[in-house]
Design a protein around this motif. Sequence first.
Motif, PDB file in Angstrom:
ATOM      1  N   THR A 180     -16.474  37.393   6.244  1.00 22.11           N
ATOM      2  CA  THR A 180     -17.741  36.639   6.281  1.00 22.11           C
ATOM      3  C   THR A 180     -18.881  37.383   6.966  1.00 22.11           C
ATOM      4  O   THR A 180     -20.046  37.136   6.684  1.00 22.11           O
ATOM      5  N   GLY A 181     -18.571  38.287   7.894  1.00 18.76           N
ATOM      6  CA  GLY A 181     -19.638  39.039   8.587  1.00 18.76           C
ATOM      7  C   GLY A 181     -20.582  38.099   9.322  1.00 18.76           C
ATOM      8  O   GLY A 181     -20.144  37.283  10.137  1.00 18.76           O
ATOM      9  N   SER A 182     -21.861  38.158   8.990  1.00 14.35           N
ATOM     10  CA  SER A 182     -22.855  37.291   9.639  1.00 14.35           C
ATOM     11  C   SER A 182     -22.717  35.837   9.206  1.00 14.35           C
ATOM     12  O   SER A 182     -23.384  34.957   9.757  1.00 14.35           O
ATOM     13  N   GLY A 183     -21.892  35.597   8.170  1.00  7.90           N
ATOM     14  CA  GLY A 183     -21.729  34.230   7.651  1.00  7.90           C
ATOM     15  C   GLY A 183     -22.765  33.884   6.599  1.00  7.90           C
ATOM     16  O   GLY A 183     -22.820  32.734   6.123  1.00  7.90           O
ATOM     17  N   ALA A 184     -23.583  34.849   6.193  1.00  5.07           N
ATOM     18  CA  ALA A 184     -24.714  34.550   5.295  1.00  5.07           C
ATOM     19  C   ALA A 184     -24.264  33.833   4.017  1.00  5.07           C
ATOM     20  O   ALA A 184     -24.896  32.853   3.602  1.00  5.07           O
ATOM     21  N   VAL A 185     -23.165  34.296   3.412  1.00  2.19           N
ATOM     22  CA  VAL A 185     -22.734  33.717   2.129  1.00  2.19           C
ATOM     23  C   VAL A 185     -22.247  32.278   2.322  1.00  2.19           C
ATOM     24  O   VAL A 185     -22.741  31.354   1.662  1.00  2.19           O
ATOM     25  N   ILE A 186     -21.308  32.076   3.244  1.00  2.00           N
ATOM     26  CA  ILE A 186     -20.705  30.739   3.373  1.00  2.00           C
ATOM     27  C   ILE A 186     -21.704  29.732   3.962  1.00  2.00           C
ATOM     28  O   ILE A 186     -21.709  28.552   3.587  1.00  2.00           O
ATOM     29  N   ILE A 187     -22.575  30.189   4.840  1.00  2.00           N
ATOM     30  CA  ILE A 187     -23.553  29.270   5.444  1.00  2.00           C
ATOM     31  C   ILE A 187     -24.596  28.860   4.392  1.00  2.00           C
ATOM     32  O   ILE A 187     -24.967  27.689   4.296  1.00  2.00           O
ATOM     33  N   SER A 188     -25.019  29.810   3.553  1.00  2.00           N
ATOM     34  CA  SER A 188     -25.943  29.460   2.464  1.00  2.00           C
ATOM     35  C   SER A 188     -25.297  28.430   1.554  1.00  2.00           C
ATOM     36  O   SER A 188     -25.938  27.449   1.149  1.00  2.00           O
ATOM     37  N   LEU A 189     -24.008  28.651   1.226  1.00  2.00           N
ATOM     38  CA  LEU A 189     -23.307  27.707   0.350  1.00  2.00           C
ATOM     39  C   LEU A 189     -23.193  26.338   1.013  1.00  2.00           C
ATOM     40  O   LEU A 189     -23.429  25.311   0.383  1.00  2.00           O
ATOM     41  N   ALA A 190     -22.836  26.330   2.295  1.00  2.00           N
ATOM     42  CA  ALA A 190     -22.661  25.053   3.003  1.00  2.00           C
ATOM     43  C   ALA A 190     -23.977  24.273   3.082  1.00  2.00           C
ATOM     44  O   ALA A 190     -23.981  23.044   2.994  1.00  2.00           O
TER      45      ALA A 190
ATOM     46  N   VAL B  38     -13.312  33.742   6.977  1.00  2.00           N
ATOM     47  CA  VAL B  38     -12.371  34.644   7.639  1.00  2.00           C
ATOM     48  C   VAL B  38     -13.062  35.982   7.908  1.00  2.00           C
ATOM     49  O   VAL B  38     -13.824  36.461   7.065  1.00  2.00           O
ATOM     50  N   ASP B  39     -12.793  36.554   9.061  1.00  2.00           N
ATOM     51  CA  ASP B  39     -13.213  37.938   9.313  1.00  2.00           C
ATOM     52  C   ASP B  39     -12.215  38.574  10.267  1.00  2.00           C
ATOM     53  O   ASP B  39     -11.650  37.893  11.127  1.00  2.00           O
ATOM     54  N   ILE B  40     -12.029  39.878  10.100  1.00  2.00           N
ATOM     55  CA  ILE B  40     -11.086  40.587  10.976  1.00  2.00           C
ATOM     56  C   ILE B  40     -11.711  40.861  12.335  1.00  2.00           C
ATOM     57  O   ILE B  40     -11.009  41.082  13.322  1.00  2.00           O
ATOM     58  N   SER B  41     -13.047  40.817  12.379  1.00  2.00           N
ATOM     59  CA  SER B  41     -13.759  41.173  13.608  1.00  2.00           C
ATOM     60  C   SER B  41     -14.154  39.934  14.406  1.00  2.00           C
ATOM     61  O   SER B  41     -14.873  39.062  13.919  1.00  2.00           O
ATOM     62  N   LYS B  42     -13.672  39.908  15.656  1.00  2.00           N
ATOM     63  CA  LYS B  42     -13.987  38.798  16.551  1.00  2.00           C
ATOM     64  C   LYS B  42     -15.497  38.755  16.818  1.00  2.00           C
ATOM     65  O   LYS B  42     -16.105  37.686  16.854  1.00  2.00           O
ATOM     66  N   ALA B  43     -16.077  39.941  16.979  1.00  2.00           N
ATOM     67  CA  ALA B  43     -17.514  40.023  17.279  1.00  2.00           C
ATOM     68  C   ALA B  43     -18.340  39.513  16.097  1.00  2.00           C
ATOM     69  O   ALA B  43     -19.356  38.839  16.279  1.00  2.00           O
ATOM     70  N   ALA B  44     -17.894  39.822  14.866  1.00  2.00           N
ATOM     71  CA  ALA B  44     -18.611  39.315  13.689  1.00  2.00           C
ATOM     72  C   ALA B  44     -18.509  37.794  13.640  1.00  2.00           C
ATOM     73  O   ALA B  44     -19.496  37.103  13.348  1.00  2.00           O
ATOM     74  N   LEU B  45     -17.326  37.258  13.932  1.00  3.94           N
ATOM     75  CA  LEU B  45     -17.149  35.804  13.893  1.00  3.94           C
ATOM     76  C   LEU B  45     -18.066  35.092  14.894  1.00  3.94           C
ATOM     77  O   LEU B  45     -18.559  34.007  14.623  1.00  3.94           O
ATOM     78  N   ALA B  46     -18.311  35.747  16.027  1.00  3.40           N
ATOM     79  CA  ALA B  46     -19.218  35.146  17.023  1.00  3.40           C
ATOM     80  C   ALA B  46     -20.622  35.041  16.442  1.00  3.40           C
ATOM     81  O   ALA B  46     -21.314  34.030  16.631  1.00  3.40           O
ATOM     82  N   VAL B  47     -21.041  36.067  15.686  1.00  6.29           N
ATOM     83  CA  VAL B  47     -22.370  36.033  15.047  1.00  6.29           C
ATOM     84  C   VAL B  47     -22.394  34.923  13.988  1.00  6.29           C
ATOM     85  O   VAL B  47     -23.342  34.136  13.901  1.00  6.29           O
ATOM     86  N   ALA B  48     -21.328  34.859  13.177  1.00  3.16           N
ATOM     87  CA  ALA B  48     -21.265  33.860  12.101  1.00  3.16           C
ATOM     88  C   ALA B  48     -21.296  32.438  12.676  1.00  3.16           C
ATOM     89  O   ALA B  48     -21.990  31.559  12.148  1.00  3.16           O
ATOM     90  N   ARG B  49     -20.564  32.230  13.756  1.00  3.03           N
ATOM     91  CA  ARG B  49     -20.541  30.890  14.382  1.00  3.03           C
ATOM     92  C   ARG B  49     -21.934  30.507  14.876  1.00  3.03           C
ATOM     93  O   ARG B  49     -22.384  29.371  14.713  1.00  3.03           O
TER      94      ARG B  49
END
Length: 283
Positions: A121-131, A142-153
């Motif tokens: 998901t990275g920044s979450g741009a795709v799933i957040i736009s969809l939501a 899902v993302d493998i990077s904890k730091a990316a998930l913090a940005v997405a959240r």
Amino acid sequence: MRLRQAWNQCSNLFAAHKVENGRATARLLLMHLMQYTFTQFITSLEQELAPAAIAELQQLSQQIVLGKPLQYITGQQEFMGLNFDVDENVLIPRPETELLVSAVLTKLNCHNQIKIADIGTGSGAVIISLATKIKQAVCTAVDISKAALAVARKNARRHQVAERITFLQGDLLNPLLPAVEKFHIIVSNPPYLSTDRMKSLPLNVRQEPALALYGGVDGLDCYRRLTADAPKLLKNGGHLLVEIDCNQAKAVASLFKANKFLEIEILSDYAGLDRIVVGKCQK
Ligand code: GLN
């Protein structure tokens, strides 16, 4: 120095170093520095800049010359009409990825409680736009990077969809397996650049996380795993949609076929380049 002169100097510096869209980049950098909207910027061109602002401009423009993307300085990127926080832990959302969101929207036939998973998901741009667009969607990111998930959240909270997105840390579809719940849609913009493409990246792209860019020797590693695992997680008639590099359409479509997807489509982006592969999972 007046704002107009600072803009010109900065534009000339960027032109000399072949920074893409130099004049617009200089304006956006100054708008960020002065905390100005476009209108405030245009109507303040004769304003004298404080020495501290000039010093900061010099420092930030040097970072841009050395390849730092403007978005990592402003911390912002617009995508699907929404503003997203970005930092060095996430890929900067690209305009062509908006097509991935549009492609998902065309595959939905007004389900109640549609279930969507966004992988990498990275920044979450795709799933957040969809939501934000599908109010009844129940989403997993899902993302493998904890730091990316913090940005997405953070972005999910910013756009008030955090309660409808479950964020999971893990490698591609692994955190969803074995399948307990099935999805109507699995969407992914995975890392897809080959070893060769990684060697010839522009300076600014080299500042983005390799984890979000590198897809193995031929760039196809994630597609091999996604096409093999997605059928276990999709509902009958559900869709897998992936973004691809423009020369990967044939290879990725073959992987979809080998994993028994039907109605496989290749969609082009606004530049006419192959950019999305879609397939339907029939059980
Ligand atoms: N489109 C990006 C680029 O060309 C790559 C993104 C990705 O690997 N998912 O830099």
